[in-house]
Scaffold this active site. Sequence first.
Site: not given
Ligand code: XUL
Ligand code: CO
Length: 529
Positions: A194, A361, A364, A389, A400, A402
């Site tokens: 980002h 993702e 998600h 992702d 989330d 991750d």
């Molecule tokens: C948030 C997410 C972000 C996007 C990029 O859940 O996945 O990191 O991948 O903005």
């Molecule tokens: Co993402």
Amino acid sequence: MRDTCRLADLAATARLLNPRELGRRLRSPRGRDLSRSLLYNYEDCCMKGRMKVNGVLLLLLCLGSALSAVIAAPQTCPANLEAKCNDASSDDWEGEFFPGIPKIKYEGPTSKNPLSYKWYNAEEEILGKKMKDWFRFSVAFWHTFRGTGADPFGAPTKSWPWEDGTNSLAMAKRRMRAHFEFMNKLGVEWWCFHDRDIAPDGKTLAEANANLDEVVALAKNLQEGSKIKPLWGTAQLFLHSRYMHGAATSSEVGVYAYAAAQVKKAMEVTHYLGGENYVFWGGREGYQTLLNTDMQRELDHLARFLQAAVNYKKKIGFNGTLLIEPKPQEPTKHQYDWDAATAFAFLQKYGLLGEFKLNIECNHATLSGHSCHHELETARINGLLGNVDANTGDPQIGWDTDQFLTDIAEATLVMLSVVRNGGLAPGGFNFDAKLRRESTDVEDMFIAHISGMDTLARGLHNVAKLIEDGSLDELVRKRYSSFDTEIGALVEAGKADFETLEKKAMEWGEPSVPSGKQELAEMIFQSAL
Ligand code: XUL
Ligand code: CO
């Protein structure tokens, strides 16, 4: 309420002052920027905690904590160009950032060396492509280099040796150099970022852009002579308070314009760095309640925004793919790009199909009540699978999280879709995944990525086994074989009207319905793992 939250605030502050933290403060003349860790805590607390923990109590705690954060927390140094914020005037660093960590090599499945690949063998050809070309692995700058380990209830836990506790421009440059050493040692050729991860924000847009230019110039230099480049870039349109009502779907046109300017700049720098895609994740493009929301206007605005991005991409000659990243909620209660099917419908309605693909993702996907495999297949069969992702969630936690993907069965399902898609290029697998809060050694950064890459490599091997064996494909083919000939073929060709079908139904009588063979399909799948 205020008292409860003040207590929570004090407790959070006390946790920050553990011996490790104190040691770090002593090393750094101005100490760590406390407000940033608090900010993340409140954000996480309010966004994520709602999912599982006692709702009302937590909401009160969050609201009050946020208030006291505003009152008690010191100001962040957004640009850190002022002396008071900018301890680190130089980005000098002696020697390696990761001393003692060698270039990671493939040693094969029998190796016991955690700093080696057991399954990911970049040059090995499998199913007609080199492994590195199937995967196009990418490091996510925001998790790997900006993740602090803070969680809704606790302070940062990471104290990477190169971090000085500031968000200065000098620190951003030093961090970027650490990032390139990391990628070189890992043998990964793509990275994702980002705008605000890689460079400090500014007091004005012009100042933020200037900061970004400086760090991007360094990244460009570091890329020189290597194959490293961005898999994708994106604009961070969710952290700053101006985006509280959304960015492209904000009720304020000033915010819409600011977001457009940020995306314009982020697209330019992604293009300049040779990025191959550009991502739109609409973290705050959604609503908290429909009572104060004109959903139709907001969606129209989002479509106009994305069309302007398409136009600008063409204007600057950026040939990268534009990707929409669906997510159902968090931080909003309802995000407009809920899942792949919703994003597909949106693109169709606004005539944007053909201009965008999807970045799926896995975490998600599960948040939206689907499996990752479902989301990948929905994207694939609609010609929209552009990037993954790569991460996973935790079935017990439910938000989330991750996490790095380490489930071989899940990785095999993911790779089934990717192989059927013929790969992802110009997309790839971006590790939108973070170390657990308790993982605090520098080598954990490597181990996490190695493990994620090996898991997906095992998934690819398993898919090759399934394809070679052929019995799963055969099971599916047989299951639909009644549509291969005669009336079934007419149906598929769109030539079977209701009268014809009625005539056949009369003639055939009650149809015999065979077994779906689900357990056999599962048995074949398991035997490949
Ligand atoms: C948030 C997410 C972000 C996007 C990029 O859940 O996945 O990191 O991948 O903005
Ligand atoms: Co993402």
